[in-house]
Design an enzyme around this catalytic site. Structure first.
Site, PDB file in Angstrom:
ATOM      1  CD1 TRP A 119      -0.466  -1.616   3.097  1.00 12.98           C
ATOM      2  CD2 TRP A 119       0.515   0.380   3.365  1.00 12.98           C
ATOM      3  NE1 TRP A 119       0.256  -1.662   4.270  1.00 12.98           N
ATOM      4  CE2 TRP A 119       0.857  -0.441   4.459  1.00 12.98           C
ATOM      5  CE3 TRP A 119       1.021   1.675   3.319  1.00 12.98           C
ATOM      6  CZ2 TRP A 119       1.685  -0.006   5.497  1.00 12.98           C
ATOM      7  CZ3 TRP A 119       1.846   2.117   4.346  1.00 12.98           C
ATOM      8  CH2 TRP A 119       2.155   1.286   5.417  1.00 12.98           C
ATOM      9  CD  GLU A 150      12.667  -6.223  -4.987  1.00 11.62           C
ATOM     10  OE1 GLU A 150      13.222  -5.646  -4.036  1.00 11.62           O
ATOM     11  OE2 GLU A 150      13.282  -6.630  -5.990  1.00 11.62           O
ATOM     12  CB  CYS A 165      10.823  -0.929   1.075  1.00 12.09           C
ATOM     13  SG  CYS A 165      11.173  -0.366  -0.593  1.00 12.09           S
TER      14      CYS A 165
HETATM   15  P1  NDP Z   1       1.901  -7.010   3.257  1.00 12.31           P
HETATM   16  O1  NDP Z   1       2.936  -8.066   3.232  1.00 12.31           O
HETATM   17  O2  NDP Z   1       0.995  -6.939   4.408  1.00 12.31           O
HETATM   18  O3  NDP Z   1       0.966  -7.097   1.951  1.00 12.31           O
HETATM   19  C1  NDP Z   1       1.482  -7.067   0.646  1.00 12.31           C
HETATM   20  C2  NDP Z   1       0.445  -7.622  -0.309  1.00 12.31           C
HETATM   21  O4  NDP Z   1       0.258  -9.017  -0.070  1.00 12.31           O
HETATM   22  C3  NDP Z   1      -0.939  -6.991  -0.155  1.00 12.31           C
HETATM   23  O5  NDP Z   1      -1.523  -6.854  -1.422  1.00 12.31           O
HETATM   24  C4  NDP Z   1      -1.665  -8.028   0.673  1.00 12.31           C
HETATM   25  O6  NDP Z   1      -3.055  -7.954   0.524  1.00 12.31           O
HETATM   26  C5  NDP Z   1      -1.130  -9.306   0.071  1.00 12.31           C
HETATM   27  N1  NDP Z   1      -1.262 -10.499   0.901  1.00 12.31           N
HETATM   28  C6  NDP Z   1      -1.513 -10.600   2.226  1.00 12.31           C
HETATM   29  N2  NDP Z   1      -1.526 -11.898   2.612  1.00 12.31           N
HETATM   30  C7  NDP Z   1      -1.270 -12.636   1.503  1.00 12.31           C
HETATM   31  C8  NDP Z   1      -1.135 -14.040   1.245  1.00 12.31           C
HETATM   32  N3  NDP Z   1      -1.256 -14.936   2.207  1.00 12.31           N
HETATM   33  N4  NDP Z   1      -0.865 -14.439  -0.012  1.00 12.31           N
HETATM   34  C9  NDP Z   1      -0.715 -13.533  -1.011  1.00 12.31           C
HETATM   35  N5  NDP Z   1      -0.834 -12.198  -0.832  1.00 12.31           N
HETATM   36  C10 NDP Z   1      -1.101 -11.752   0.403  1.00 12.31           C
HETATM   37  O7  NDP Z   1       2.719  -5.655   3.048  1.00 12.31           O
HETATM   38  P2  NDP Z   1       2.190  -4.165   3.194  1.00 12.31           P
HETATM   39  O8  NDP Z   1       1.110  -3.921   2.205  1.00 12.31           O
HETATM   40  O9  NDP Z   1       1.934  -3.908   4.643  1.00 12.31           O
HETATM   41  O10 NDP Z   1       3.456  -3.315   2.710  1.00 12.31           O
HETATM   42  C11 NDP Z   1       4.456  -2.878   3.554  1.00 12.31           C
HETATM   43  C12 NDP Z   1       5.687  -3.751   3.451  1.00 12.31           C
HETATM   44  O11 NDP Z   1       6.134  -3.768   2.105  1.00 12.31           O
HETATM   45  C13 NDP Z   1       6.859  -3.251   4.256  1.00 12.31           C
HETATM   46  O12 NDP Z   1       7.445  -4.332   4.928  1.00 12.31           O
HETATM   47  C14 NDP Z   1       7.808  -2.702   3.215  1.00 12.31           C
HETATM   48  O13 NDP Z   1       9.143  -2.701   3.611  1.00 12.31           O
HETATM   49  C15 NDP Z   1       7.548  -3.629   2.082  1.00 12.31           C
HETATM   50  N6  NDP Z   1       7.968  -3.021   0.819  1.00 12.31           N
HETATM   51  C16 NDP Z   1       9.097  -3.500   0.214  1.00 12.31           C
HETATM   52  C17 NDP Z   1       9.568  -2.909  -0.945  1.00 12.31           C
HETATM   53  C18 NDP Z   1      10.817  -3.410  -1.615  1.00 12.31           C
HETATM   54  O14 NDP Z   1      11.069  -3.017  -2.747  1.00 12.31           O
HETATM   55  N7  NDP Z   1      11.629  -4.245  -0.987  1.00 12.31           N
HETATM   56  C19 NDP Z   1       8.879  -1.762  -1.534  1.00 12.31           C
HETATM   57  C20 NDP Z   1       7.694  -1.356  -0.828  1.00 12.31           C
HETATM   58  C21 NDP Z   1       7.270  -1.983   0.316  1.00 12.31           C
HETATM   59  P3  NDP Z   1      -3.916  -7.027   1.536  1.00 12.31           P
HETATM   60  O15 NDP Z   1      -3.215  -5.723   1.692  1.00 12.31           O
HETATM   61  O16 NDP Z   1      -5.174  -6.878   0.805  1.00 12.31           O
HETATM   62  O17 NDP Z   1      -3.976  -7.793   2.815  1.00 12.31           O
END
Ligand code: NDP
Length: 512
Positions: free
Chosen positions: A152, A248, A282
């Site tokens: 998000w 990522e 991130c």
């Molecule tokens: P989440 O891991 O909570 O969610 C990421 C996505 O995965 C969302 O679309 C979520 O859906 C979905 N999801 C949740 N559970 C499952 C599952 N069991 N199977 C498949 N998909 C699933 O991350 P956040 O959205 O909270 O994002 C923040 C995190 O992202 C931070 O840790 C940040 O560091 C990382 N990030 C890393 C980056 C990088 O390039 N390394 C860049 C940007 C962010 P839903 O939200 O609908 O639950």
């Protein structure tokens, strides 16, 4: 602003109740989106699979035209996209413009231009006599249907952004955006349609974690960006079908300020790269180690700068510096890290609490007297906080920087570039900047990916598009007799000759 009207037809037919999308800066519900069921995800993938061969067949040039039109669409519609991003994330106008619009516009052009180069057939020369005179080629073929699951914090850059190289490579793509911020993805689906992308080549599967999990079962590659915790679940699920994944994940980026640093530049960077996007990056600076001689000066400069930041709901360019906390549970994580630090002896120099409503805001916060017993120094906070720790020397800073399960990014600050770079090479992270941070992400030529629990694979660079393909090796024999010498039947003389050849070719190395 995007609305539920932009939800694709398949999503509108969803049997599950909708998920409300809130503006975190105001608390208002701005849309309701459906949660796609497993069967609906399957149907989406079926359509994507049917559309993919034609998209692959039209070739790089025609695909590039669509991507270049999409690039123009992004710049023509930038205000509308910014308004959508700001409304569903609560971030500032500038965070949406600089880190999302500029990124997406550049990425469409970059992948349109580079895909034909990075995925061109590669002629190979081999030293092995058995293949002399044969044509050897490595080619990159799209995997088919790519599932992108995004977070998000950057709905355009980190959620949608990974779809661009996947499309450029000739795949169909299904994007599962975070349930918290789905509207930007739906708007981009409209943009791609307007740019001439064939039907069903790009689709959005709105929904929650279960929708994401269902997508993993159906696609040929999963590109996941999100937390390390969910990333592990994604990999586990993908293992069931042996589907390759790109991950990522989270980070806890250290900043090391050496005593010969330009303290003013380092302080400006610390304030900006820890607080931009409300610290929900991130590759945010999440912890700082400062050599003792410049510690007091650095802390004073950072505290002054962070203390002056204007926080609130963005009403347009230049209105505020720090936006909202996008995801409600994140507010508790940020506050718990600050409370834990204070309980263990840390001091809050500015901020340190949840800001008064409406909306979800955490005050930009500077913490000192921190150490590695505190969660603010060891766990990803993902909010507008900056803990600063005094260290005796560069070795102590390096030891503490590497004392982390994460290895996404880091930065080293020193006017002695040789010393800075030497230290950077010893940091355990996928990217290390010297006298800078975060801007490496804008150079799409540079691979970006985490070590340790921060990820698997890279985005950007050659790896950022080749991961969406299957490597195929072609060997073509043009001139040959009826039978090669090594073929049946085995003959003593030929075998002895091959033995001699082996010794001639490989047996002349020096022995110690
Ligand atoms: P989440 O891991 O909570 O969610 C990421 C996505 O995965 C969302 O679309 C979520 O859906 C979905 N999801 C949740 N559970 C499952 C599952 N069991 N199977 C498949 N998909 C699933 O991350 P956040 O959205 O909270 O994002 C923040 C995190 O992202 C931070 O840790 C940040 O560091 C990382 N990030 C890393 C980056 C990088 O390039 N390394 C860049 C940007 C962010 P839903 O939200 O609908 O639950």
């Amino acid at each position: 602003m995007a609305s539920v009207e932009q939800v694709p037809a398949a999503a509108k037919n969803g049997t599950n109740p909708g998920i409300p999308v809130e503006n975190p800066a105001t608390g208002e519900t701005i849309a309701t989106i459906p949660t796609l069921s497993t069967a609906e995800v399957k149907a989406l993938v079926g359509r994507a699979r049917a559309a993919q061969p034609a998209w692959e067949a039209i070739g790089f040039e025609e695909r590039g035209k669509v991507l270049r039109r999409a690039q123009k669409w992004v710049t023509d519609n930038s205000e509308r996209i910014i308004a959508t991003i700001v409304s569903e994330t609560g971030k500032t106008y500038e965070d949406a413009q600089l880190a999302e619009i500029m990124y997406a516009a550049a990425a469409f052009g970059f992948w349109a231009k580079e895909a034909p180069n990075l995925l061109a057939d590669e002629p190979v020369k081999s030293a092995n006599p058995l293949v002399k005179g044969k044509k050897l080629v490595v080619r990159y073929r799209p995997v088919g249907v790519v599932g992108v699951i995004g977070p998000w914090n950057f709905p355009l850059t980190n959620s949608f952004g990974d779809c661009i190289p996947a499309l450029a490579a000739g795949n169909s793509v299904i994007l599962k955006p975070s349930e918290v911020t789905p509207l930007t993805s739906l708007l981009m689906a409209e943009g791609l349609r307007a740019s001439g992308l064939p039907e069903d080549v790009f689709q959005v599967a709105t929904g929650d974690g279960a929708t994401g999990a269902a997508l993993i079962d159906e696609v040929d590659f999963v590109m996941f960006t999100g937390s390390t915790k969910t990333g592990k679940k994604v990999m586990e699920r993908a293992a069931k079908t042996l589907t390759p994944v790109g991950l990522e994940l989270g980070g806890k980026d250290p900043m090391i300020v050496l005593s010969d640093a330009d303290v003013e530049r380092a302080a400006n960077a610390a304030a900006y790269y820890s607080m931009n996007n409300g610290g929900q990056v991130c590759i945010s600076i999440e912890r700082v180690y400062v050599e003792a001689p410049v510690y007091d000066q650095f802390v004073a400069r950072v505290t002054e700068k962070v203390g002056k930041l204007r926080q609130g709901r963005s009403s347009g360019p230049g209105s505020v510096d720090v936006g909202a906390v996008t995801f409600p549970p994140q507010l508790d994580i940020i506050d718990s890290h600050v409370r834990d630090a204070v309980a263990k002896g840390a001091r809050v120099l500015t901020g340190g609490r949840v800001a008064d409503g409406p909306g979800m805001f955490y005050e930009p916060t500077v913490l000192v007297d921190v150490d590695h017993t505190m969660s603010c120094m060891t766990e990803e906070t993902f909010g507008p906080t900056l803990p600063i720790m005094k260290v005796a020397d560069a070795d102590e800073a390096l030891r503490l920087a590497n004392d982390s399960p994460y290895g996404l990014q880091a930065s080293v600050w020193s006017k002695d570039l040789r010393r800075g770079e030497a230290l950077a090479r010893r940091v355990e992270a996928g990217t290390v900047c010297v006298n800078d941070a975060q801007v490496n992400y804008t150079a799409l030529e540079l691979p970006m990916g985490g070590w340790k629990t921060s990820g698997l694979g890279t985005r950007h660079g050659a790896g950022g598009i080749r991961k969406y393909t299957q490597q195929q090796t072609l060997l073509v024999t043009r001139f040959a007799g009826k039978r090669d010498p090594h073929m049946f039947p085995y003959k003593k003389r030929t075998t002895q000759l091959l033995g001699k050849l082996t010794r001639l070719l490989y047996g002349r190395g020096k022995r110690d």
